[in-house]
Design a protein around this motif. Structure first.
Motif, PDB file in Angstrom:
ATOM      1  N   LYS A 477       0.825  -1.205   0.000  1.00  0.00           N
ATOM      2  CA  LYS A 477       0.000   0.000   0.000  1.00  0.00           C
ATOM      3  C   LYS A 477       0.865   1.263   0.000  1.00  0.00           C
ATOM      4  O   LYS A 477       0.603   2.222  -0.732  1.00  0.00           O
ATOM      5  CB  LYS A 477      -0.902   0.001   1.235  1.00  0.00           C
ATOM      6  CG  LYS A 477      -1.865   1.203   1.270  1.00  0.00           C
ATOM      7  CD  LYS A 477      -2.773   1.145   2.484  1.00  0.00           C
ATOM      8  CE  LYS A 477      -3.716   2.363   2.512  1.00  0.00           C
ATOM      9  NZ  LYS A 477      -4.576   2.365   3.697  1.00  0.00           N
ATOM     10  N   GLN A 478       1.936   1.248   0.844  1.00  0.00           N
ATOM     11  CA  GLN A 478       2.832   2.403   0.880  1.00  0.00           C
ATOM     12  C   GLN A 478       3.496   2.631  -0.474  1.00  0.00           C
ATOM     13  O   GLN A 478       3.628   3.769  -0.942  1.00  0.00           O
ATOM     14  CB  GLN A 478       3.905   2.185   1.950  1.00  0.00           C
ATOM     15  CG  GLN A 478       3.358   2.235   3.375  1.00  0.00           C
ATOM     16  CD  GLN A 478       4.443   1.931   4.409  1.00  0.00           C
ATOM     17  OE1 GLN A 478       5.597   1.809   4.061  1.00  0.00           O
ATOM     18  NE2 GLN A 478       4.030   1.813   5.670  1.00  0.00           N
ATOM     19  N   GLU A 481       1.063   4.171  -2.874  1.00  0.00           N
ATOM     20  CA  GLU A 481       0.874   5.600  -2.609  1.00  0.00           C
ATOM     21  C   GLU A 481       2.013   6.413  -3.223  1.00  0.00           C
ATOM     22  O   GLU A 481       1.808   7.481  -3.789  1.00  0.00           O
ATOM     23  CB  GLU A 481       0.802   5.840  -1.099  1.00  0.00           C
ATOM     24  CG  GLU A 481      -0.502   5.324  -0.475  1.00  0.00           C
ATOM     25  CD  GLU A 481      -0.472   5.404   1.053  1.00  0.00           C
ATOM     26  OE1 GLU A 481       0.605   5.726   1.613  1.00  0.00           O
ATOM     27  OE2 GLU A 481      -1.521   5.137   1.674  1.00  0.00           O
ATOM     28  N   LYS A 482       3.256   5.875  -3.100  1.00  0.00           N
ATOM     29  CA  LYS A 482       4.409   6.573  -3.699  1.00  0.00           C
ATOM     30  C   LYS A 482       4.283   6.609  -5.225  1.00  0.00           C
ATOM     31  O   LYS A 482       4.578   7.602  -5.871  1.00  0.00           O
ATOM     32  CB  LYS A 482       5.713   5.880  -3.301  1.00  0.00           C
ATOM     33  CG  LYS A 482       6.056   5.995  -1.820  1.00  0.00           C
ATOM     34  CD  LYS A 482       7.408   5.354  -1.540  1.00  0.00           C
ATOM     35  CE  LYS A 482       7.790   5.462  -0.073  1.00  0.00           C
ATOM     36  NZ  LYS A 482       7.044   4.524   0.769  1.00  0.00           N
ATOM     37  N   ASN A 484       1.529   6.503  -6.968  1.00  0.00           N
ATOM     38  CA  ASN A 484       0.465   7.436  -7.313  1.00  0.00           C
ATOM     39  C   ASN A 484       0.958   8.883  -7.238  1.00  0.00           C
ATOM     40  O   ASN A 484       0.716   9.694  -8.132  1.00  0.00           O
ATOM     41  CB  ASN A 484      -0.716   7.230  -6.360  1.00  0.00           C
ATOM     42  CG  ASN A 484      -1.882   8.171  -6.667  1.00  0.00           C
ATOM     43  OD1 ASN A 484      -2.059   9.198  -6.018  1.00  0.00           O
ATOM     44  ND2 ASN A 484      -2.656   7.839  -7.678  1.00  0.00           N
ATOM     45  N   HIS A 485       1.712   9.188  -6.145  1.00  0.00           N
ATOM     46  CA  HIS A 485       2.229  10.548  -5.970  1.00  0.00           C
ATOM     47  C   HIS A 485       3.142  10.962  -7.121  1.00  0.00           C
ATOM     48  O   HIS A 485       2.984  12.022  -7.723  1.00  0.00           O
ATOM     49  CB  HIS A 485       2.981  10.632  -4.638  1.00  0.00           C
ATOM     50  CG  HIS A 485       3.758  11.906  -4.474  1.00  0.00           C
ATOM     51  ND1 HIS A 485       3.172  13.126  -4.182  1.00  0.00           N
ATOM     52  CD2 HIS A 485       5.095  12.140  -4.582  1.00  0.00           C
ATOM     53  CE1 HIS A 485       4.110  14.056  -4.125  1.00  0.00           C
ATOM     54  NE2 HIS A 485       5.293  13.494  -4.358  1.00  0.00           N
TER      55      HIS A 485
END
Length: 674
Positions: A477-478, A481-482, A484-485
């Motif tokens: 998940k982390q 998120e990276k 996606n960012h």
């Protein structure tokens, strides 16, 4: 610069030793400072400043540079040419340790000129090899070989064993970089043999380290480790943490090559610790990368992700506009001159065609006029009705010719405007490539790691270990998120480029002026450096945080900002080249970009310390097709279009300049527009 290139600086380290640049006494600095305070003789003060610089050279480069520069001023006033050249050499070496390569090469070349005048071939050889080592940072093997070639004849004529040892060491390193490992081993073995004959530990240690590096590149990890371990004993006795951090990294890499992961991890972590102590950022960067690669081999994906993130975070911080490490080289101007000649030839062809077209139009109009006049007098003798019909027909033909000419002129105007837009887009291309590379690296690497984590999570689920599977899911998940960012970051860069390239439809939108200005400053800077790698400038920014969003066409205002900043870079670059040609190297090219809120207006101010603009030119600066740049370097439409864009937004653009000192453009835009 890769860790494999840093290890080759061991050869360069020997050159410094041959100048007597290293002091191992712990109380040396205090003793030297006391002597410096108590002596007034120039030669003694030069010597003490040099010794203090040598003492701090590998632990505190700023202090070292302070003392070396103090020595330079004394040597200049006392007209001591040899000591002045030696100090320039030491300053160049110190800047090389800091990875400020343009400053390093500049000072080395100052030393070269003096040594040539003095006929000091021994020191000239050391300086040539020092310059060649700097080109390892750019992995420019041809440049390294070029400077080694300058040194070769002088080395072979001389009788200095240490210098000959350094020369063979350096030559072996170049063959290693060219992947000609047999030849590399031959020359490195010669260097080792001479080092052992003269019993010089530094020469022996450098040759052993580079032999280990060559055998590692050739896939012979066991043999590499034997050379590394022998070198390790020597450098531990020398107690130099900088070179030990490099050597431990190479030992860890050799263990990883053999899949001895426990030993590899241990030595990598030791290298990390030593690199942190001495502030060796490039060694830290290489260790993060190598640790991530090692953990990937072991399928320890969480650890891999941790060190990948550290690697890209450090890399991203090292390569921003405000923290640019000036990683550039002194290169031949041949390619640039060739492009300029091609552009000039194209411009001449265009001008010839324009002149030909103008002549054709004039001849055509003259022919029509003459034909009309003859026809008029001929028909005048005819019936009145025929005369009227002929006149009407002539008027129709002239009208059609004028309409055709007008249409051609409008088409040419549109093409010129689009050409200016595409020229500004070209200025952005290299900057965009730099800006988009880091987020793409993040996306690619964390996608790969996440894919491997999912395989690991499936394996844990099959084994019934739910807790471990949940922990892996958190890591995934982390990572997502990276991804996606950084994906959004890349997307915003691409959208900005597309907005700049398309024809504006005049649609206004609420825009953050600070963000827009900062984005085009970075893109313009990297775009200019892509055309000229030797270009560097100090960038100063001051953005007013109280400035609210304003209603503008962002791609149009972006073109204006880009044009003004690009012109500023051109101005300071031209001034620096002119001053350098005159022998003045004290000029610091500076471009400042500021925003501020002033009552009901938003202001953007672009200032440079270039040559300024003469009063006679200032009056014409916003006229279409007027340019002060050489043929092929400008269309003459940039400032004219900028003026029209700002005027269409209800704003103003003003110029404040002083010849030979500065130029400042000030854009004023209303905070509230229709």
């Amino acid at each position: 610069m890769t860790i494999n290139k840093i290890i080759s600086y061991l050869a360069f380290f020997l050159i410094s030793l041959s100048f007597g640049l290293i002091s191992a006494q712990s109380d040396r600095a205090k003793d030297l400072l006391e002597q410096l305070e108590n002596t007034a003789q120039d030669s003694a003060r030069i010597y003490l400043n040099k010794q203090l610089g040598y003492y701090y050279q590998h632990s505190n480069q700023e202090k070292a540079l302070y003392y070396f520069n103090d020595g330079v001023e004394i040597a200049k006033s006392s007209k001591d040419s040899l000591q002045l050249a030696n100090l320039y050499y030491s300053i160049g070496y110190t800047y090389g340790l800091k990875q400020e390569l343009p400053n390093a090469i500049e000072n080395y070349l100052k030393a070269v000129r003096i040594y040539e005048n003095l006929g000091d071939n021994w020191r000239l050889v050391n300086t040539y090899m020092g310059i060649g080592n700097l080109y390892m940072s750019d992995e420019d093997i041809d440049k390294q070989a070029e400077y080694l070639g300058y040194a070769e004849e002088l080395v072979l004529k001389g009788e200095d064993s240490i210098q000959l040892c350094n020369f063979y060491n350096y030559k072996g390193v170049i063959y290693d970089q060219r992947k000609i490992y047999d030849s590399a081993i031959v020359f490195l073995s010669k260097s080792l043999k001479i080092g052992r004959i003269i019993n010089d530990p530094n020469s022996i240690g450098s040759a052993l380290s580079n032999l280990g590096l060559t055998y590692k590149h050739a896939g012979q990890a066991d043999k590499a480790l034997s050379y590394y371990n022998e070198a390790l004993k020597i450098y531990e006795n020398l107690d130099d943490n900088f070179f030990l951090s490099i050597l431990y990294n190479n030992i860890g890499s050799a263990h990883s090559q053999k899949n001895n992961f426990k030993s590899s991890e241990k030595t990598f972590l030791k290298s990390l610790d030593l690199a942190s102590q001495v502030g060796a950022q490039q060694v830290l960067l290489q260790n993060y990368k190598d640790l991530a690669s090692m953990y990937k081999k072991q399928k320890l994906f969480s650890n891999q992700a941790k060190y990948l993130e550290r690697y890209y975070t450090l890399k991203d911080s090292l390569f921003t506009v405000e923290k640019d490490n000036q990683f550039s080289q002194l290169e031949s101007d041949y390619v640039i001159e060739k492009k300029d000649l091609e552009l000039q030839a194209q411009q001449l062809d265009l001008e010839k065609k324009q002149i030909q077209n103008t002549i054709y139009i004039v001849l055509f109009c003259a022919s029509i006029l003459i034909l009309g006049t003859l026809l008029f007098y001929f028909i005048k003798s005819r019936k009145k009705n025929e005369l009227l019909q002929s006149q009407n027909q002539l008027i129709i033909e002239q009208k059609n010719a004028i309409e055709t000419t007008l249409s051609d002129l409008k088409s040419a105007q549109s093409q010129l405007i689009q050409s200016e837009k595409m020229a500004s887009l070209g200025e952005l291309t290299a900057g965009i490539a730099h800006e988009i590379q880091n987020p793409l690296n993040f996306v690619n690497n964390f996608s790969e790691v996440s894919n491997e984590l999912i395989d690991e999570m499936a394996e844990e689920l099959n084994n019934g270990d739910i807790e471990e599977a949940k922990a892996i899911a958190d890591d995934v998940k982390q990572n997502l998120e990276k991804i996606n960012h950084h994906g959004k970051r890349a997307d915003s860069i691409v959208k900005g480029m597309l907005q700049h390239s398309r024809n504006s439809a005049g649609e206004k939108e609420e825009t953050d002026i600070n963000k827009l200005t900062d984005e085009y400053l970075r893109l313009a800077y990297h775009g200019h450096r892509a055309k000229d790698k030797s270009f560097n400038a100090t960038l100063e920014t001051n953005f007013d945080t109280n400035l609210e969003k304003i209603n503008i066409v962002p791609q149009d205002i972006g073109r204006v900002i880009l044009n003004l900043i690009t012109n500023a870079f051109y101005a300071v670059d031209e001034k620096q080249k002119l001053l350098k040609a005159q022998g003045d190297s004290n000029y610091n090219p500076t471009v400042s970009v500021n925003t501020k809120k002033d009552t009901n207006q938003a202001m953007i101010i672009v200032k440079d310390n270039g040559n300024g603009i003469p009063e006679s030119v200032k009056r014409k600066i916003f006229e279409p097709f007027f340019t002060t740049k050489p043929t092929g370097r400008g269309t003459g439409l940039g400032l004219s279009m900028s003026y029209d864009i700002i005027k269409a937004h209800g704003g103003t653009i003003n110029i404040n300049t002083k010849e030979n000192e500065y130029t400042e453009f000030e854009i004023q835009l209303p905070l509230k527009t229709n």
